[in-house]
Scaffold this active site. Structure first.
Site, PDB file in Angstrom:
ATOM      1  N   HIS A  82      67.088  64.839-102.227  1.00  0.00           N
ATOM      2  CA  HIS A  82      67.884  65.280-101.074  1.00  0.00           C
ATOM      3  C   HIS A  82      69.183  65.896-101.583  1.00  0.00           C
ATOM      4  O   HIS A  82      69.797  65.367-102.499  1.00  0.00           O
ATOM      5  CB  HIS A  82      68.199  64.084-100.168  1.00  0.00           C
ATOM      6  CG  HIS A  82      68.862  64.480 -98.887  1.00  0.00           C
ATOM      7  ND1 HIS A  82      68.146  64.915 -97.790  1.00  0.00           N
ATOM      8  CD2 HIS A  82      70.164  64.526 -98.526  1.00  0.00           C
ATOM      9  CE1 HIS A  82      68.981  65.214 -96.806  1.00  0.00           C
ATOM     10  NE2 HIS A  82      70.221  64.983 -97.226  1.00  0.00           N
ATOM     11  N   ASP A 161      70.766  58.669 -85.955  1.00  0.00           N
ATOM     12  CA  ASP A 161      71.397  59.765 -86.693  1.00  0.00           C
ATOM     13  C   ASP A 161      71.409  61.039 -85.855  1.00  0.00           C
ATOM     14  O   ASP A 161      72.392  61.778 -85.852  1.00  0.00           O
ATOM     15  CB  ASP A 161      70.663  60.029 -88.019  1.00  0.00           C
ATOM     16  CG  ASP A 161      71.358  61.149 -88.801  1.00  0.00           C
ATOM     17  OD1 ASP A 161      72.563  60.986 -89.088  1.00  0.00           O
ATOM     18  OD2 ASP A 161      70.731  62.166 -89.091  1.00  0.00           O
ATOM     19  N   ARG A 168      79.215  63.958 -84.358  1.00  0.00           N
ATOM     20  CA  ARG A 168      80.079  64.221 -85.531  1.00  0.00           C
ATOM     21  C   ARG A 168      80.345  65.708 -85.686  1.00  0.00           C
ATOM     22  O   ARG A 168      81.457  66.122 -86.007  1.00  0.00           O
ATOM     23  CB  ARG A 168      79.410  63.682 -86.809  1.00  0.00           C
ATOM     24  CG  ARG A 168      79.456  62.167 -86.913  1.00  0.00           C
ATOM     25  CD  ARG A 168      78.552  61.683 -88.032  1.00  0.00           C
ATOM     26  NE  ARG A 168      78.951  62.192 -89.324  1.00  0.00           N
ATOM     27  CZ  ARG A 168      78.120  62.347 -90.353  1.00  0.00           C
ATOM     28  NH1 ARG A 168      76.843  62.032 -90.242  1.00  0.00           N
ATOM     29  NH2 ARG A 168      78.565  62.799 -91.496  1.00  0.00           N
ATOM     30  N   SER A 183      73.875  58.505 -92.685  1.00  0.00           N
ATOM     31  CA  SER A 183      72.993  59.554 -92.188  1.00  0.00           C
ATOM     32  C   SER A 183      71.870  59.857 -93.187  1.00  0.00           C
ATOM     33  O   SER A 183      70.689  59.875 -92.837  1.00  0.00           O
ATOM     34  CB  SER A 183      73.856  60.803 -91.935  1.00  0.00           C
ATOM     35  OG  SER A 183      73.080  61.933 -91.744  1.00  0.00           O
ATOM     36  N   LYS A 187      67.690  58.076 -93.131  1.00  0.00           N
ATOM     37  CA  LYS A 187      66.551  58.989 -92.994  1.00  0.00           C
ATOM     38  C   LYS A 187      65.619  58.902 -94.204  1.00  0.00           C
ATOM     39  O   LYS A 187      64.409  58.947 -94.077  1.00  0.00           O
ATOM     40  CB  LYS A 187      67.051  60.437 -92.843  1.00  0.00           C
ATOM     41  CG  LYS A 187      67.663  60.698 -91.473  1.00  0.00           C
ATOM     42  CD  LYS A 187      68.132  62.127 -91.324  1.00  0.00           C
ATOM     43  CE  LYS A 187      69.359  62.426 -92.137  1.00  0.00           C
ATOM     44  NZ  LYS A 187      70.109  63.609 -91.763  1.00  0.00           N
TER      45      LYS A 187
HETATM   46  N1  URA Z   1      73.392  65.789 -94.534  1.00  0.00           N
HETATM   47  C1  URA Z   1      72.957  64.795 -93.719  1.00  0.00           C
HETATM   48  O1  URA Z   1      71.755  64.594 -93.535  1.00  0.00           O
HETATM   49  N2  URA Z   1      73.886  64.039 -93.122  1.00  0.00           N
HETATM   50  C2  URA Z   1      75.204  64.206 -93.292  1.00  0.00           C
HETATM   51  O2  URA Z   1      75.971  63.458 -92.729  1.00  0.00           O
HETATM   52  C3  URA Z   1      75.642  65.256 -94.149  1.00  0.00           C
HETATM   53  C4  URA Z   1      74.714  66.030 -94.771  1.00  0.00           C
END
Ligand code: URA
Length: 433
Positions: A82, A161, A168, A183, A187
């Site tokens: 990621h 999220d 946000r 976040s 995930k």
């Molecule tokens: N990517 C994400 O999935 N969440 C964030 O808060 C910032 C970047």
């Protein structure tokens, strides 16, 4: 718990208990806590931060706010990557089939573009008919049968999220280390993986541009991820200029194909190989990083990585003919260069401006309703440290029409700083945690 007391506690810099966090976030997901109270708390977190203990509680409650994907019946080590987000970051498109061809099982769930930063899903969707909105059952079937699937998050996974991120985004609370951790990790853990390589971007195109913030984020992601039993490697990589040359969805797919076939820009190859090598090591396929690197070089040279990319495109309904003959693809309506105003060396590139200009051309979205124009974007011709002569192209703009193209050209000209002195290119990889 009285929500205002909970917010007050964070405002004063005090630590929440796990129970309090559970109640507050749970209340928000169920609709009992309104947006305005969540927004106030997010801003308090933005200024006061959270401890590791609080961040763990946050990840836990977000993770359990919806369904998770159970891959435990697949008897293999599952590994993903990621990125915290950048400009021209098409690494996933190369890394997922490359890692898979090298023996890794890769269940990858990605996102759409976010503000100035591009999204893997938009890039994949620029391949005609490529389906990223896989059902949970189809995602699991592909991972089980082929060891590779690239999809988007379903509505049922981590709804906390989805709701918190939207808030946000409009309350200037994206750039918070514990909130980013909550976040990303909720995930990723929900995906059912064993190992995770995190590409933490630093520099003017990253969400957290300052190096010490990137370090803190990398450490926190690693510590909290490990608490949930994930094997985590966090690598800080450079985002002071776009990665590779292409910025824009289809242009980035074409550049990724070049790398998968053994060509492509050196910086993109280096960062992709580095991150993929860690996936190979985490998966236990090679003992050392160097051996993993050699395995990956062979995997590209043999054509196996490219074959896996084609397999994935076919599995997910994409137009294989289009990726094998990319020149058939529709071209942007107006293609024009941005020329260097003077002789010298490229000293700095404002990646944020480049990302925002690409968004304005239609490579990203201002609102969820916006439709992406896959063919628009930029090809960067000169990177930091490169010598330029007056009038030489710095960038080629691929715009939908002349008006949009001319606006982008003016913006991009300001995004390049030229110096009379030689300039060193920034490092690509800074630190690994
Ligand atoms: N990517 C994400 O999935 N969440 C964030 O808060 C910032 C970047």
């Amino acid at each position: 718990m009285i929500p205002a007391d909970f917010i007050e506690k964070k405002k004063m810099g005090q630590e929440h208990t796990a129970e309090e966090i559970k109640e507050f976030i749970g209340g928000y997901v169920s609709g009992e806590i309104p947006d305005y109270q969540m927004a106030a708390w997010l801003m308090a977190v933005n200024f006061q931060g959270m401890t590791d203990r609080e961040t763990i509680a946050l990840v836990d409650v977000m993770l359990h706010s919806g369904e998770t994907i159970d891959l435990s019946h697949i008897d293999a080590y599952k590994v993903d990557k990621h990125s915290t987000g950048g400009v021209g970051d098409k690494v996933s498109l190369i890394l997922a089939p490359l890692a898979n061809a090298a023996g890794c099982v890769v269940p990858m769930i990605s996102g759409h573009s976010l503000g100035h930063s591009g999204g893997t899903l938009d890039k994949l969707e620029s391949i005609p008919n490529f389906n990223v909105m896989l059902s949970k059952a189809e995602f699991i079937r592909l991972v089980k049968k082929y060891g590779l699937a690239m999809g988007g998050q379903t509505k049922e996974v981590v709804p906390a999220d989805r709701k918190m991120y939207a808030l946000r985004d409009v309350t200037a609370t994206v750039k918070s280390i514990p909130l980013i951790c909550g976040s990303i990790l909720s995930k990723k853990i929900a995906e059912g993986i064993d190992g995770l390589v995190l590409d933490v971007k630093t520099g003017n195109g990253a969400f957290l541009p300052e190096y010490n913030q990137s370090q803190k984020l990398a450490r926190r992601l690693k510590n909290v991820g490990q608490h949930f039993g994930l094997n985590v490697k966090a690598v800080i990589t450079d985002m002071n200029q776009p990665l590779g040359n292409a910025v824009g969805n289809w242009l980035e797919v074409v550049e990724s194909i070049e790398v998968l076939k053994g060509g492509g820009p050196a910086d993109l190859i280096e960062v992709t190989m580095h991150l993929t090598a860690w996936m190979v090591v985490l998966s236990g396929l090679e003992k050392s990083f160097d051996k993993a690197w050699t395995r990956l070089e062979k995997t590209i040279a043999s054509g196996a990585a490219w074959e896996k990319f084609l397999m994935m495109v076919e599995n997910q309904g994409g137009d294989v003919d289009m990726v094998t003959h990319p020149k058939k693809y529709l071209k942007a309506g107006y293609i024009a260069p941005v020329e260097a105003p003077e002789d010298g060396y490229v000293e700095a590139i404002d990646s944020y401006t480049i990302g925002m200009s690409a968004l304005e051309l239609g490579a990203g979205r201002r609102s969820l309703k916006d439709k992406i124009k896959p063919e628009v974007g930029f090809i960067i011709a000169k990177k930091i440290g490169d010598k330029v002569a007056k009038g030489e192209p710095l960038v080629q703009v691929h715009a939908p029409n002349k008006e949009a193209g001319e606006t982008a050209r003016a913006q991009l000209l300001k995004a390049f700083r030229i110096s009379g002195h030689k300039v060193a290119a920034p490092p690509l990889i800074y630190e690994t945690f």
